[in-house]
Design an enzyme around this catalytic site. Structure first.
Site, PDB file in Angstrom:
ATOM      1  N   ASP A  37     -14.010  13.610  74.298  1.00 30.59           N
ATOM      2  CA  ASP A  37     -13.441  12.260  74.348  1.00 30.59           C
ATOM      3  C   ASP A  37     -11.920  12.329  74.351  1.00 30.59           C
ATOM      4  O   ASP A  37     -11.300  12.726  73.367  1.00 30.59           O
ATOM      5  CB  ASP A  37     -13.903  11.456  73.125  1.00 30.59           C
ATOM      6  CG  ASP A  37     -15.368  11.067  73.227  1.00 30.59           C
ATOM      7  OD1 ASP A  37     -15.741  10.452  74.235  1.00 30.59           O
ATOM      8  OD2 ASP A  37     -16.125  11.387  72.292  1.00 30.59           O
ATOM      9  N   MET A 139     -21.447   2.490  77.926  1.00 28.58           N
ATOM     10  CA  MET A 139     -21.131   2.481  76.497  1.00 28.58           C
ATOM     11  C   MET A 139     -22.166   1.631  75.764  1.00 28.58           C
ATOM     12  O   MET A 139     -22.501   0.529  76.206  1.00 28.58           O
ATOM     13  CB  MET A 139     -19.730   1.889  76.254  1.00 28.58           C
ATOM     14  CG  MET A 139     -18.560   2.671  76.829  1.00 28.58           C
ATOM     15  SD  MET A 139     -18.389   4.381  76.272  1.00 28.58           S
ATOM     16  CE  MET A 139     -18.303   4.210  74.492  1.00 28.58           C
ATOM     17  N   ASP A 177     -23.547   6.301  75.483  1.00 28.79           N
ATOM     18  CA  ASP A 177     -22.545   6.843  74.559  1.00 28.79           C
ATOM     19  C   ASP A 177     -22.228   5.806  73.500  1.00 28.79           C
ATOM     20  O   ASP A 177     -21.750   4.723  73.809  1.00 28.79           O
ATOM     21  CB  ASP A 177     -21.283   7.205  75.369  1.00 28.79           C
ATOM     22  CG  ASP A 177     -20.216   7.884  74.538  1.00 28.79           C
ATOM     23  OD1 ASP A 177     -20.446   8.161  73.339  1.00 28.79           O
ATOM     24  OD2 ASP A 177     -19.130   8.142  75.097  1.00 28.79           O
TER      25      ASP A 177
HETATM   26  C1  DX5 Z   1     -16.364   6.654  71.404  1.00 25.09           C
HETATM   27  C2  DX5 Z   1     -16.711   7.905  72.161  1.00 25.09           C
HETATM   28  C3  DX5 Z   1     -18.003   8.495  71.788  1.00 25.09           C
HETATM   29  C4  DX5 Z   1     -18.138   8.909  70.339  1.00 25.09           C
HETATM   30  C5  DX5 Z   1     -19.558   8.685  69.962  1.00 25.09           C
HETATM   31  O1  DX5 Z   1     -15.523   5.823  72.139  1.00 25.09           O
HETATM   32  O2  DX5 Z   1     -16.744   7.683  73.546  1.00 25.09           O
HETATM   33  O3  DX5 Z   1     -18.300   9.619  72.624  1.00 25.09           O
HETATM   34  O4  DX5 Z   1     -17.826  10.243  70.086  1.00 25.09           O
HETATM   35  O5  DX5 Z   1     -19.668   8.904  68.594  1.00 25.09           O
HETATM   36  P1  DX5 Z   1     -20.997   8.476  67.822  1.00 25.09           P
HETATM   37  O6  DX5 Z   1     -22.111   9.295  68.380  1.00 25.09           O
HETATM   38  O7  DX5 Z   1     -20.653   8.818  66.412  1.00 25.09           O
HETATM   39  O8  DX5 Z   1     -21.184   7.022  68.053  1.00 25.09           O
HETATM   40 ZN    ZN Z   2     -17.464   9.378  74.752  1.00 28.63          ZN
END
Ligand code: DX5
Ligand code: ZN
Length: 226
Positions: A37, A139, A177
């Protein structure tokens, strides 16, 4: 039902940044991709890592990198990640006025091209662009921070994308995600996702590799039962 294998991509956002190489090796052999990320403190309020860290990490593991750019001006920066050896480079639809042109640039730089859709962005305007992409990242939270609660209503976009992909016989991964964990991954898989990012659920576990295997088993069970 999808016939492509299930991808589990641990997000290093939830790892210990002082021990990144060790944290990556902890999921090697279990994970399919490593989700990286990149946040710039402009497109999202948070700030993480950039190209130098990705370049160094590239030498530390065999895992394919799934780079998720949460940045402004991706046309300027995204090709550098492809040049650094990223397997897939995903940028946000909201940050780019010509996503198809950037997808072409990424593919000619040797990477897969990914389009990310944030929480408040509808999927419909982007469906016709999907033949230019290899990955669609939907997302399931608002982009910017790990550890947020999964929003099940956003799976409607996954269903719409899966229908579109099936109708057009497109070769496209549908990745989810945000908040993906043992209690949410099955519904995401049943909705049509076939790639799953998990930060907290992997790196918050005592055994990250085992957490990856467990997530994959849950997703595959949901997909085969769908
Ligand atoms: C947040 C990121 C994600 C994050 C997900 O904007 O894009 O990839 O790491 O983390 P979790 O799995 O903890 O929701
Ligand atoms: Zn991500």
């Amino acid at each position: 039902m999808t016939v492509t294998p299930t991808i589990v991509a641990p997000s290093i956002l939830a790892a210990d940044f002082a021990r990144l190489a060790d944290e990556v090796r902890a999921v090697e052999g279990a994970a399919d991709w490593l989700h990286v990320d990149v946040m710039d403190n402009h497109f999202v309020p948070n700030l993480t890592i950039g190209l130098p860290v990705v370049q160094s990490l590239r030498a530390a593991t065999q895992l394919p990198f799934d780079v998720h750019l949460m940045i402004e001006d991706p046309r300027r920066w995204a090709p550098g990640y492809a040049d650094a050896g990223a397997y897939n480079v995903t940028f946000h639809a909201e940050a780019c006025d010509d996503p198809v042109a950037l997808a072409k640039d990424l593919r000619s730089a040797g990477a897969k091209a990914g389009l990310a859709i944030d929480r408040d962005t509808p999927i419909e305007p982007y469906l016709e662009l999907l033949p230019s992409f290899d990955t669609l990242l939907i997302m399931t939270i608002k982009a910017g921070f790990g550890g947020q609660r999964f929003i099940p209503q956003l799976l409607e976009k996954v269903r719409a994308a899966r229908r579109h992909v099936a109708a057009g016989h497109l070769e496209l991964r549908i990745e989810v995600d945000g908040g993906i964990a043992a209690d949410t991954i099955e519904q995401a898989a049943a909705a049509g996702a076939d790639a799953f990012v998990a930060g907290t659920a992997v790196y918050g576990a005592d055994d990250p590799a085992e957490a990856v295997r467990r997530l994959r088993a849950l997703a595959e069970r949901a997909i085969s039962g769908a």
